[in-house]
Design a protein around this motif. Structure first.
Motif, short mmCIF file in Angstrom:
data_model
loop_
_atom_site.label_atom_id
_atom_site.label_comp_id
_atom_site.label_asym_id
_atom_site.label_seq_id
_atom_site.Cartn_x
_atom_site.Cartn_y
_atom_site.Cartn_z
N PRO A 112 -1.77 2.25 3.80
CA PRO A 112 -0.69 2.78 3.60
C PRO A 112 -0.13 4.20 3.99
CG PRO A 112 -1.35 1.63 1.69
CD PRO A 112 -2.46 2.07 2.46
N SER A 143 -5.70 -8.09 2.47
CA SER A 143 -4.14 -7.44 2.38
C SER A 143 -4.74 -6.20 1.42
CB SER A 143 -3.20 -8.41 1.40
OG SER A 143 -2.36 -7.72 1.22
N ASP A 155 -2.55 -5.04 -0.51
CA ASP A 155 -1.84 -5.22 -1.95
C ASP A 155 -2.53 -5.93 -2.75
OD1 ASP A 155 0.27 -3.89 -0.54
OD2 ASP A 155 0.91 -5.66 0.08
N ARG A 156 -3.64 -6.65 -2.57
CA ARG A 156 -4.46 -7.51 -3.47
C ARG A 156 -5.98 -7.29 -3.34
NH1 ARG A 156 -2.48 -11.54 0.02
NH2 ARG A 156 -4.16 -12.22 1.43
N SER A 160 -10.45 -2.84 -4.85
CA SER A 160 -9.43 -2.92 -3.71
C SER A 160 -10.12 -2.57 -2.29
CB SER A 160 -8.30 -1.85 -4.02
OG SER A 160 -8.86 -0.77 -4.10
#
Length: 450
Positions: free
Chosen positions: A145, A106, A108-109, A251
């Protein structure tokens, strides 16, 4: 599972596991001497070690695999995938193990250390084309994103971009290259060319002799391990309990930026470029479009410190006249008037009258001669001051004339440079279209192309 119930057995198990890892990392072959691992109730590592030795020896490992997976399926799969990669026998893994070991990714993590280790091993071909495609699909599934800072990606791909790009047509007039309307197309074309070149380097690079991937063993299709200082081996040591601190996790975006930078591993760079290909292609299209911008009809550029408006037909007459007036005003310094010379002449005239009067009245000859000499000296001094002033005025007039001439020549030259820039813009746009076409071909989507 409670390792404290048998600390001696656990310590011995960890020592055996570390010795096995060191053995396969150094040679990539199964141990010739039989190895026994003390089982600990509920602990996945002993049967996983047995399964690893059996797999490397080409023996049946189903029983040990089932026992290890029942105790901890994810750790078992990760351990076997990385161990076989380190041993240079990644082709022995089962396809399902990669999915179990990798887990979900992901944006996001942070990316887990195990995930990054599998990513590295697959990108370097440890699991063959199928393993590389598996990881690429995992990365593809994570959408970058939409609000990602485009400059960060380009800054990683093509760092050190010059602040100003001076086209060939404006080499003699770099001030023109700083005008935004003229700078943007040139900068866009140069940036697109650098981007295409970097993508070409990534997609066509060949691994150097000092490779970080395993070399081939003589007479064997499988590679010998060369992972002694690499992340997969570090993760394995953490799994078996030889080390405790994995360090901070990174990340997904951070790893991709790192992999895209010049000097990064070519296999990792190719994988990262595959993931960010949509962004790169979109930016390349925008850069290509920016090269089609028509230059403005009128530009104002400082020439000799004076703003001159330039039109296609020539310099603007009004701004040129204003600059000439300013040159005339500033080019002639303030100088004192010729009053000193006039004063000297007046004094000399008075002296001449005195000489005549003294001669008429019969003054001593010496006094008359001295007065005559003083009068002549004052007359010469006044003449010298007038002559020097005239020379200075001529020099000032010549300087102003030369500056005005240079101003006109430079203004005319700048107009011709703009005409050349317009002609060059057509070539630049054509080259940009070719660069875009080449770049699109290089980063064409698809695991096989990546």
């Amino acid at each position: 599972m409670d390792l404290t119930a048998g600390p001696g057995a656990a310590t011995e198990l960890h020592r055996s596991a570390e010795a096995l890892l060191a053995h396969i990392a150094g040679g990539g072959v199964a141990p010739t001497a039989p190895m026994e691992f003390n089982d600990i109730e509920g602990y996945w590592l002993p049967p996983a070690l047995e399964a690893l030795v059996a797999l490397m020896a080409g023996e049946d490992a189903l029983g040990a695999l089932a026992k290890a997976a029942q105790r901890d399926e994810q750790r078992t799969a990760l351990f076997l995938c990385l161990s076989l990669a380190v041993a240079g026998q990644g082709d022995r893994i089962h396809a399902s193990w990669l999915g179990t070991a990798f887990g979900e990714l992901s944006a996001d993590r942070p990316v887990g250390h195990g995930q990054r280790a599998l990513w590295l091993a697959a990108a370097r071909g440890a699991y063959g084309p199928a393993g590389k495609i598996f990881v690429l699909r995992k990365l593809d599934a994570v959408a970058v994103p939409a609000d990602t800072d485009i400059d960060r990606w380009l800054g990683s791909l093509v760092p050190g971009e010059p602040a100003v790009v001076v086209p060939r047509s404006l080499v003699d007039f770099p001030e023109l290259a700083e005008i935004p309307e003229l700078a943007r197309p040139a900068q866009a074309a140069a940036r697109l060319a650098r981007l295409r070149k970097r993508c070409e380097e990534i997609t066509s690079s060949r691994r150097p002799d000092a490779s970080t991937s395993p070399p081939l063993r003589n007479g064997d299709r499988r590679p010998v391990s060369a992972w002694s200082q690499d992340e997969p081996l570090a993760v394995l040591r953490t799994l078996i309990g030889a080390t405790r601190d994995d360090g901070p996790m990174g990340s997904l975006t951070g790893y991709l930026l790192e992999d895209l930078s010049p000097g990064a591993d070519p296999d990792l760079a190719a994988s990262a470029l595959h993931v960010v290909a949509p962004i790169v292609r979109t930016v390349a299209e925008e850069l290509c479009e920016a090269t089609h911008l028509d230059p403005p009809a009128t530009v104002t550029v400082p020439i000799l410190g004076h703003p001159i408006a330039l039109h296609p037909e020539g310099p603007d007459a009004e701004s040129l006249a204003a600059a000439e007036r300013q040159i005339t005003s500033d080019g002639v310094p303030r100088r004192p008037g010729p009053w000193r010379a006039y004063a000297a002449f007046a004094t000399a005239a008075a002296g001449l009258a005195g000489v005549i009067t003294a001669a008429v009245l019969g003054a001593p000859l010496v006094a008359v001669v001295l007065l005559a000499v003083a009068t002549a000296g004052l007359t010469g001094l006044g003449g010298f001051w007038l002559w020097r002033r005239r020379i200075q005025e001529q020099a000032d007039a010549e300087f102003v004339s030369s500056q005005v001439s240079v101003l006109r020549e430079m203004a005319e030259g700048a107009v011709w440079a703009l005409h050349e820039y317009t002609r060059e813009a057509q070539e630049r746009s054509k080259q940009a279209a070719e660069d875009l076409s080449d770049l699109t071909r290089l980063i064409r989507r698809g695991p096989r192309a990546a």
